[in-house]
Design a protein around this motif. Structure first.
Motif, PDB file in Angstrom:
ATOM      1  N   PHE A  50      51.328  27.435  84.237  1.00  0.00           N
ATOM      2  CA  PHE A  50      52.651  27.309  84.009  1.00  0.00           C
ATOM      3  C   PHE A  50      52.964  28.481  83.068  1.00  0.00           C
ATOM      4  N   VAL A  51      53.998  29.070  83.133  1.00  0.00           N
ATOM      5  CA  VAL A  51      54.458  30.322  82.281  1.00  0.00           C
ATOM      6  C   VAL A  51      55.802  30.337  82.147  1.00  0.00           C
ATOM      7  N   ALA A  52      56.411  30.355  80.815  1.00  0.00           N
ATOM      8  CA  ALA A  52      57.779  30.811  80.750  1.00  0.00           C
ATOM      9  C   ALA A  52      57.826  31.905  79.610  1.00  0.00           C
ATOM     10  N   VAL A  53      58.717  32.814  79.904  1.00  0.00           N
ATOM     11  CA  VAL A  53      58.885  34.164  78.934  1.00  0.00           C
ATOM     12  C   VAL A  53      60.317  34.323  78.752  1.00  0.00           C
ATOM     13  N   LYS A  54      60.655  35.151  77.747  1.00  0.00           N
ATOM     14  CA  LYS A  54      61.747  35.685  77.328  1.00  0.00           C
ATOM     15  C   LYS A  54      61.596  37.116  77.504  1.00  0.00           C
ATOM     16  N   LEU A  55      62.515  37.810  78.157  1.00  0.00           N
ATOM     17  CA  LEU A  55      62.201  39.360  78.581  1.00  0.00           C
ATOM     18  C   LEU A  55      63.599  40.231  78.138  1.00  0.00           C
ATOM     19  N   HIS A  56      63.257  41.218  77.754  1.00  0.00           N
ATOM     20  CA  HIS A  56      64.376  42.232  77.324  1.00  0.00           C
ATOM     21  C   HIS A  56      64.162  43.509  78.157  1.00  0.00           C
ATOM     22  N   ILE A  57      65.334  44.291  78.383  1.00  0.00           N
ATOM     23  CA  ILE A  57      65.894  45.279  79.241  1.00  0.00           C
ATOM     24  C   ILE A  57      66.331  46.310  78.366  1.00  0.00           C
ATOM     25  N   ASP A  58      65.837  47.284  78.013  1.00  0.00           N
ATOM     26  CA  ASP A  58      66.217  48.307  77.049  1.00  0.00           C
ATOM     27  C   ASP A  58      67.028  49.317  77.802  1.00  0.00           C
ATOM     28  N   ASN A  59      68.124  49.126  78.195  1.00  0.00           N
ATOM     29  CA  ASN A  59      69.058  50.101  78.779  1.00  0.00           C
ATOM     30  C   ASN A  59      70.415  49.849  78.359  1.00  0.00           C
TER      31      ASN A  59
END
Ligand code: BG6
Length: 451
Positions: A283-292
């Motif tokens: 199982f994996v849960a992540v918070k991800l960011h897009i720098d644009n």
């Protein structure tokens, strides 16, 4: 394709070939798409009785019932294959690596060498996971480029053959009402979920070395993200589409272990071929960011896992609240507008919006209403399976839905920091919605998973 062609499935009696590839090929044949198909050859160490039963039921059987004893590690197998290839002068040769990823390198090296003696046009199809980390993916790309041109390589991700995923482009780029809202000014956050009720289904040997990050997050989930977040390509040509995906992936910040929750289901250690005391995440849960400029400060939450309470794969784009909702006048909570792209259990797109309750008072608390486009009901027949669509694209030489070499390396770079991070592994009970920490990841931001 106008030219005659043959398909060679390495791992041809394996699970993927039997469950997906051979049935998809038969359907394509019956629908008249494979008029120039000479034969499909299944290459494997030994003839498997269930493969035999399957191919003798496929029509016309002479196209599919072709077994070639083949051991990826043995030179004699390639000599034998060479003798067959010599009889296929002028044909296009399609090699499909439906093998354990641990065998890709050997198979590519030996096959590549063999093909140097032939001038036939060729294509090579390679399943995921493409490498096991950034360095090995680079090495695999270099090996491929020793023997093949990029335009001969089809790195396949079966999620991209799903109807809903292919519809994201049309929704986003052909509709003013969506296209104009698709950025940080209006989108609150995005969720991408691919959870499953099944466990590892006897695939311990592969899965224990892979885990949820390599099995799902690095490929299927980042591809869904790319489709949702990329800029519109200037025109619908494979290279321009792939250029935009690459541009987007370059803007994705490497995932931080602090914004990652890993879990393992209780009982995983008892599965066949799982190493004692294994720390592999299921199982994996992540918070991800897009720098644009389009996505700055919009969080993307991704979650995938095995042995959870249900099978659900979907992407939800959640819009910001209106500045002063009607709902605030009443004692009720406003719902945020959402658009949900679901691939499982159904291929559907659902738009959630706020409306006056039916036959209620004029001045009333709005209720959330859903407008749905269920693709299968709409067309009134079973939709093509993902593999059908993708195999046809391979045959026709359309690479729009396949992953380019630079793209796959960028996808590894994004997950690299969490591959070997010592983030704690949370044990969760099968049949639940995963570790509590995965829910806290959103709660901290005042949000909740839509599942
Ligand atoms: C595969 C993974 O790529 O995708 C499996 O290796 C997973 O572990 C599967 O179960 C999910 O695909 P789908 O199409 O069944 O949602």
């Amino acid at each position: 394709m106008n030219r005659k062609f043959s398909i060679f499935i390495l791992g041809g009696t394996g699970d993927l070939a039997k469950r997906k590839l051979l049935p998809a090929l038969e359907r394509l044949y019956k629908e008249g798409h494979l008029k120039n198909l000479h034969k499909v050859y299944s290459l494997a160490r030994k003839e498997d009785p269930s493969w035999k039963v399957l191919v003798s039921s496929l029509e016309p059987s002479e196209k599919f019932d072709n077994f070639l004893q083949f051991d990826v590690n043995l030179d004699s197998s390639y000599h034998h294959l060479g003798r067959i290839l010599r009889e296929l002068k002028g044909q296009e040769l399609i090699f499909y690596l439906a093998l354990s990823p641990f065998l890709f390198e050997t198979a590519l090296r030996k096959l590549g060498r063999l093909l140097r003696d032939f001038t036939n046009p060729r294509k090579i199809v390679i399943e995921k996971p493409f490498g096991f980390d950034t360095a090995s993916a680079r090495k695999l790309n270099q090996l491929l480029y020793t023997y093949f041109l990029e335009e001969e390589i089809y790195r396949i991700d079966h999620f991209l053959g799903k109807e809903t995923i292919q519809n994201i482009f049309s929704v986003r780029f052909s509709n003013t009402i969506f296209e104009s809202l698709w950025h940080r000014n209006f989108v609150d956050h995005v969720q991408i979920v691919a959870i499953e009720d099944i466990g590892i289904e006897g695939r311990g040997e592969y899965y224990d070395k892979a885990g949820a990050i390599r099995d799902m997050l690095q490929n299927h989930m980042l591809q869904m993200l790319s489709f949702l977040a990329m800029e519109p390509p200037c025109c619908m040509y494979p290279e321009f589409i792939r250029d935009e995906k690459v541009k987007l992936l370059r803007s994705v910040r490497k995932i931080s272990p602090e914004e990652t929750v890993k879990g393992q289901y209780e009982g995983y250690l008892l599965e066949k071929a799982v190493r004692e005391g294994s720390k592999t995440e299921t199982f994996v849960a992540v918070k991800l960011h897009i720098d644009n400029p389009r996505w700055q400060d919009v969080p993307f939450y991704l979650m995938t896992g095995k042995r959870l309470s249900k099978k659900l794969s979907q992407m939800a784009v959640v819009f910001k609240e209106v500045p002063r909702s009607f709902a605030n006048l009443f004692d009720c909570m406003p719902n945020q507008n959402k658009i949900i792209f679901q691939t499982s259990p159904k291929n559907k797109i659902a738009i959630h919006f706020e409306l006056r309750p039916p036959a209620g008072k004029f001045i009333a608390c709005p209720v959330e209403t859903v407008m749905e486009y269920d693709m299968e009901s709409y067309v009134g027949k079973k939709l093509p399976e993902a593999y059908e669509t993708l195999i046809l694209d391979i045959i026709e030489g359309d690479r729009s839905l396949f992953i380019r070499g630079d793209e796959v390396e960028l996808m590894w770079e994004i997950v690299q920091p969490i591959l070997e991070s010592d983030a704690p592994l949370h044990i969760y009970k099968p049949g639940t919605l995963g570790p509590e920490q995965a829910h806290l990841l959103l709660q901290k931001d005042g949000k909740a998973w839509i599942i």
